[in-house]
Design an enzyme around this catalytic site. Structure first.
Site: not given
Ligand code: NAD
Length: 295
Positions: A93, A168, A243
């Site tokens: 990611t 995502k 994050k």
């Protein structure tokens, strides 16, 4: 079956590489951490002495690394050793810009590439039930799909280079916001003398219904498998949620999108993380919200 190089054999990469072996692929792996190498070896992965060595003879190269800078550095390092016709896949990611940078590096080497971040966590990685969100050309996606299918249940082509990362971070921004929303509702219900089960029974079948409530309920009881029943052991750690929320905010800034709730969710998780809760499951945010209330 393909010859696969797998770089980054951590919490996610380790079990993903193991599932490729189980599916019959020939996997050569590399990681910087000796314990990860030992675990991968035990699951049938051949260990290489370096990232560049791992890609020799590979038809597919997969990276599963912490952040964009690692992906760009590793791809830059290995691309000179990658054979013609090899497909590059990054499952980490990372920020959309770094993902596009990695695609550009592959294109410069005349290689196909896919950004394919995942949803489903360590449990999904172990059970080969991950969801992959892929970005890249139709041709690169078609080549990646059979390999990804050995590690996941749902493989979605989201669009061109970087579209997987975009999907995502948008999804995880919804998740961060909705977990805070559900947690606030439980904190308010407690103050109002409403039981957890009563709120759950109503909201889970009403318009407040969402994944953060019905699958990952942040209070113990209503959903026995949620981390709230296991002292908020992750699951999905708050540091990783932070994050992803930061990535969403970087992307919002760069693209000019207004995401005020996303920004606030990032601030709330930032405070939670700074108080030493980075390793706590992200649903533990309910404790933080409770503590903000007046006695
Ligand atoms: P992790 O820290 O367990 O694994 C990353 C691995 O990369 C480590 O073992 C590290 O040693 C290795 N590494 C770093 N630099 C390297 C290099 N130059 N060469 C070789 N290896 C290198 O992290 P993770 O939990 O496996 O997550 C990996 C990625 O997947 C992250 O981008 C994360 O955001 C994403 N992700 C994680 C989860 C989760 O629940 N853990 C869920 C979805 C997505």
């Amino acid at each position: 079956m393909a010859k696969v190089a797998f770089i980054g054999l951590g919490n996610m990469g380790g079990p993903m590489a193991a599932n490729l072996v189980k599916a019959g692929h020939q996997v050569t792996g590399f990681d910087l951490v000796p314990a990860s190498l030992d675990a991968a070896k035990a699951s049938g992965v051949t260990i290489a002495g370096s990232a560049a060595e791992s890609v020799k003879g590979a038809e597919v190269v997969i990276t599963m690394l912490p952040a964009g800078k690692h992906v760009v550095a590793v791809w830059s390092e290995v691309l000179p050793s990658v054979a013609k016709g090899t497909l590059m896949i990054d499952c980490s990611t990372i920020d959309v810009d770094s993902a596009r940078q990695a695609h550009a590096l592959a294109t410069k080497s005349s290689l196909g590439s896919v950004d394919a971040p995942v949803s489903g966590g360590v449990g999904g990685a172990t059970a080969a039930s991950l969801t992959f969100m892929a970005g890249g050309t139709a041709q690169a996606f078609a080549a990646a799909k059979p390999v990804l299918e050995a590690m996941g249940k749902k493989i979605v082509h989201c669009g061109e280079a970087g579209a997987g990362q975009a999907a995502k971070i948008c999804n995880n921004m919804i998740l961060g916001i909705s977990m805070i929303g559900v947690s606030e509702a439980f904190a308010l219900a407690e103050k109002l003398g409403l039981s957890h089960q009563a709120l759950f029974d109503v909201a889970s079948t009403s318009s407040g219904q969402c994944w953060s409530l019905t699958t990952y309920c942040p209070v113990p009881g209503p959903v026995p498998t949620s981390p709230a029943n296991n002292d908020y052991k992750p699951g999905f750690a708050a540091a990783l949620m932070l994050k992803d929320l930061r990535l969403s905010q970087e992307a919002a800034k760069a693209s000019g999108a207004a995401t005020p709730l996303g920004a606030h969710a990032a601030e709330i998780y930032e405070t939670f993380d700074r108080a030493g809760n980075g390793g706590v499951d992200f649903s533990g945010i309910v404790r933080h919200l409770r503590a903000l209330g007046q006695q």
